[in-house]
Design a protein around this motif. Structure first.
Motif, short mmCIF file in Angstrom:
data_model
loop_
_atom_site.label_atom_id
_atom_site.label_comp_id
_atom_site.label_asym_id
_atom_site.label_seq_id
_atom_site.Cartn_x
_atom_site.Cartn_y
_atom_site.Cartn_z
N HIS A 115 -0.59 4.96 -36.52
CA HIS A 115 -0.75 3.93 -37.53
C HIS A 115 -0.75 2.60 -36.80
O HIS A 115 0.28 1.97 -36.61
CB HIS A 115 0.37 4.01 -38.57
CG HIS A 115 0.40 5.32 -39.31
ND1 HIS A 115 -0.56 5.66 -40.24
CD2 HIS A 115 1.26 6.35 -39.26
CE1 HIS A 115 -0.29 6.86 -40.74
NE2 HIS A 115 0.81 7.31 -40.16
N GLU A 116 -1.95 2.16 -36.37
CA GLU A 116 -2.02 1.00 -35.50
C GLU A 116 -1.47 -0.26 -36.13
O GLU A 116 -0.94 -1.13 -35.44
CB GLU A 116 -3.46 0.76 -35.03
CG GLU A 116 -4.48 0.55 -36.13
CD GLU A 116 -5.25 1.81 -36.47
OE1 GLU A 116 -6.40 1.70 -36.89
OE2 GLU A 116 -4.68 2.91 -36.30
N ALA A 117 -1.54 -0.38 -37.46
CA ALA A 117 -0.98 -1.55 -38.12
C ALA A 117 0.54 -1.59 -37.96
O ALA A 117 1.13 -2.67 -37.82
CB ALA A 117 -1.37 -1.56 -39.60
N ASP A 118 1.17 -0.41 -37.96
CA ASP A 118 2.62 -0.36 -37.77
C ASP A 118 2.99 -0.79 -36.35
O ASP A 118 4.00 -1.48 -36.15
CB ASP A 118 3.14 1.06 -38.03
CG ASP A 118 3.00 1.47 -39.49
OD1 ASP A 118 2.90 0.57 -40.34
OD2 ASP A 118 2.98 2.69 -39.76
N VAL A 119 2.17 -0.38 -35.37
CA VAL A 119 2.43 -0.79 -33.98
C VAL A 119 2.25 -2.30 -33.85
O VAL A 119 3.04 -2.98 -33.20
CB VAL A 119 1.49 -0.04 -33.02
CG1 VAL A 119 1.78 -0.46 -31.57
CG2 VAL A 119 1.66 1.47 -33.17
N ALA A 120 1.20 -2.83 -34.47
CA ALA A 120 0.98 -4.27 -34.45
C ALA A 120 2.12 -5.01 -35.15
O ALA A 120 2.56 -6.07 -34.68
CB ALA A 120 -0.35 -4.60 -35.12
N GLN A 121 2.60 -4.44 -36.22
CA GLN A 121 3.73 -5.05 -36.94
C GLN A 121 4.96 -5.12 -36.05
O GLN A 121 5.70 -6.12 -36.06
CB GLN A 121 4.04 -4.24 -38.19
CG GLN A 121 5.22 -4.74 -39.02
CD GLN A 121 4.88 -5.93 -39.87
OE1 GLN A 121 4.61 -7.01 -39.33
NE2 GLN A 121 4.87 -5.75 -41.18
N GLY A 122 5.18 -4.08 -35.26
CA GLY A 122 6.31 -4.09 -34.33
C GLY A 122 6.19 -5.19 -33.30
O GLY A 122 7.19 -5.84 -32.94
N ILE A 124 4.58 -8.01 -33.73
CA ILE A 124 4.80 -9.28 -34.44
C ILE A 124 6.29 -9.53 -34.62
O ILE A 124 6.79 -10.64 -34.38
CB ILE A 124 4.08 -9.27 -35.80
CG1 ILE A 124 2.56 -9.23 -35.59
CG2 ILE A 124 4.46 -10.49 -36.63
CD1 ILE A 124 1.77 -9.00 -36.87
N LYS A 125 7.04 -8.48 -35.01
CA LYS A 125 8.48 -8.62 -35.20
C LYS A 125 9.20 -8.92 -33.89
O LYS A 125 10.27 -9.54 -33.88
CB LYS A 125 9.05 -7.34 -35.83
CG LYS A 125 8.67 -7.16 -37.30
CD LYS A 125 9.31 -5.90 -37.87
CE LYS A 125 8.98 -5.76 -39.36
NZ LYS A 125 9.58 -4.52 -39.94
N SER A 126 8.62 -8.48 -32.76
CA SER A 126 9.25 -8.73 -31.47
C SER A 126 9.11 -10.19 -31.03
O SER A 126 9.72 -10.61 -30.06
CB SER A 126 8.65 -7.82 -30.40
OG SER A 126 7.35 -8.26 -30.02
N GLY A 127 8.27 -10.95 -31.75
CA GLY A 127 8.17 -12.38 -31.47
C GLY A 127 6.94 -12.81 -30.69
O GLY A 127 6.92 -13.91 -30.15
N ILE A 128 5.91 -11.98 -30.65
CA ILE A 128 4.70 -12.42 -29.93
C ILE A 128 4.06 -13.59 -30.68
O ILE A 128 4.19 -13.73 -31.89
CB ILE A 128 3.67 -11.27 -29.79
CG1 ILE A 128 3.21 -10.77 -31.16
CG2 ILE A 128 4.20 -10.16 -28.92
CD1 ILE A 128 1.93 -9.98 -31.11
N ASP A 129 3.35 -14.43 -29.92
CA ASP A 129 2.69 -15.60 -30.50
C ASP A 129 1.26 -15.31 -30.92
O ASP A 129 0.68 -16.06 -31.72
CB ASP A 129 2.67 -16.74 -29.48
CG ASP A 129 4.07 -17.18 -29.09
OD1 ASP A 129 4.83 -17.58 -29.99
OD2 ASP A 129 4.41 -17.12 -27.89
N LYS A 150 -0.31 -12.38 -41.91
CA LYS A 150 0.88 -12.96 -41.28
C LYS A 150 0.58 -14.31 -40.62
O LYS A 150 1.50 -14.99 -40.16
CB LYS A 150 1.44 -12.00 -40.24
CG LYS A 150 1.88 -10.65 -40.79
CD LYS A 150 3.06 -10.78 -41.73
CE LYS A 150 3.53 -9.40 -42.20
NZ LYS A 150 4.68 -9.51 -43.16
N GLY A 151 -0.70 -14.67 -40.54
CA GLY A 151 -1.05 -15.93 -39.90
C GLY A 151 -0.85 -15.91 -38.40
O GLY A 151 -0.56 -16.95 -37.80
N VAL A 152 -1.03 -14.73 -37.77
CA VAL A 152 -0.85 -14.59 -36.33
C VAL A 152 -2.20 -14.77 -35.63
O VAL A 152 -3.15 -14.04 -35.93
CB VAL A 152 -0.25 -13.21 -35.97
CG1 VAL A 152 -0.14 -13.04 -34.46
CG2 VAL A 152 1.11 -13.03 -36.63
#
Length: 363
Positions: A115-122, A124-129, A150-152
């Motif tokens: 689930h690539e969106a879940d990996v991307a969500q992780g 984002i939560k880790s603080g990537i810019d 999310k505006g990332v």
């Protein structure tokens, strides 16, 4: 478009992270860890890398020094690519650009069917810019929707379907495929096979359309039997080549949608006793290191993978800084040049197309 005859791979005058890795006998990622001061590197490995940096006079932080006082950028790179040679060039370019620009690059693998969106969500939560999306994730609607929600800031690389609010770096896949097919036809080939790419990747459709449009431009009738599906993997290239060479009237040339599948086609031709290129011209796409690691060296479309990843890092860094300053981000679509690399795997046909013999007793 510029054609380059029998050329060797372009070399830069300045040492790169790949040069350091080669001299030290480690991976480019290990060099990046040493440069970034990460602790999970053996002392002997660190010493070897530092010695290579000194010997080559490699200065990874020149750009960072010019940004003195600027906050470090933490950038994610989410990948899931079946071609190891493509991925290697992409990572080398990314690490090289990041190490020289005060950027920490967090590389995360996304396994097929994850689930690539879940990996991307992780990430984002880790603080990537921001996030870099190489193929095939450049076309993931779920990931792109999440990033926009999310505006990332993000940059998609090698997509043929850019989102309205997402920056991209690509080449003109349709034009590149069109030009390669016309080149093959200019050699005198009329039975030109084509190995497609993953249907889930937008570039695959563009390359197939370029092939078909070139046939029409050359007055060659399209034959569905001369198109075989592929998945950008070596294994799928083997299956596709077998299928194409088993048609009743075999092709005298095969154009594969990437170098992995083209290399597999050369292997199948050799196993069948066919000489490449005298009996079968084989052409690829990407111009990864694999293209010049096999014999004969592949005629291929040079998609500047490492340069594209460097451009993506620079573009994303600019967007992240604007995002931090509260400024509006205007998505950019950067289109880089491709080149036809003409090498030993292509030549005029020396025979008429061979009709496949039916087994004894067949109707």
């Amino acid at each position: 478009m510029v054609k380059e005859q029998r050329g060797s791979r372009r070399q830069s005058g300045m040492p790169t992270i790949n040069d350091v890795a080669s001299l030290a006998g480690v991976s480019a990622m290990t060099v990046s860890r040493v440069i970034n001061g990460e602790k999970n590197v053996r002392a002997t490995t660190r010493e070897a890398v530092m010695a290579a940096i000194e010997a080559l006079n490699y200065a990874p932080n020149r750009a960072a020094q010019s940004l003195a006082g600027a906050a470090q950028i933490r950038m994610g790179l989410l990948y899931s690519n079946p071609s190891a040679s493509y991925l290697s060039e992409f990572l080398v370019g990314s690490l090289d650009q990041a190490s020289g620009a005060n950027i920490q690059l967090v590389v995360e693998k996304c396994e097929p069917n994850d689930h690539e969106a879940d990996v991307a969500q992780g990430l984002i939560k880790s603080g990537i810019d921001g996030l870099i999306l190489p193929p095939p994730l450049c076309d993931s609607e779920a990931v792109i929707a999440l990033l926009l929600e999310k505006g990332v800031p993000a940059v998609a690389v090698a997509t043929a379907r850019p989102a309205d609010r997402l920056s991209t770096v690509s080449v003109d896949d349709h034009r590149a495929s069109f030009e390669m097919t016309r080149y093959i036809a200019s050699l005198g080939h009329r039975r030109i096979g084509f190995i497609g790419g993953d249907d889930n990747l937008s570039a695959s459709e563009r390359r197939l359309t370029g092939y078909r449009d070139a046939l029409e431009a050359e007055g060659i009738a399209f034959d569905a039997d001369l198109v075989a599906p592929g998945l950008f993997t070596y294994r799928s290239g083997l299956d596709a080549a077998e299928r194409l060479l088993d048609v009743d009237v075999s092709p005298t040339a095969i154009f594969a949608s990437n170098d992995d599948m083209a290399a597999a086609t050369v292997a199948v031709a050799h196993r069948r006793g066919l000489d490449v290129p005298r009996d079968l011209t084989v052409c690829g796409y990407d111009d990864t290191i694999l293209a010049t690691a096999i014999w004969p060296e592949l005629t291929t479309v040079r998609q500047p993978v490492a340069d594209m990843s460097r451009a993506a890092i620079r573009l994303l860094a600019e967007e992240i800084r604007r995002h931090r300053e509260g400024k509006k981000i205007e998505p950019q679509q950067v289109v880089q040049d491709f080149t036809l690399m003409l090498r030993q795997s292509s030549a005029p046909p020396r025979r008429t197309p061979m009709r496949r013999r039916k087994p004894s007793g067949a109707a």
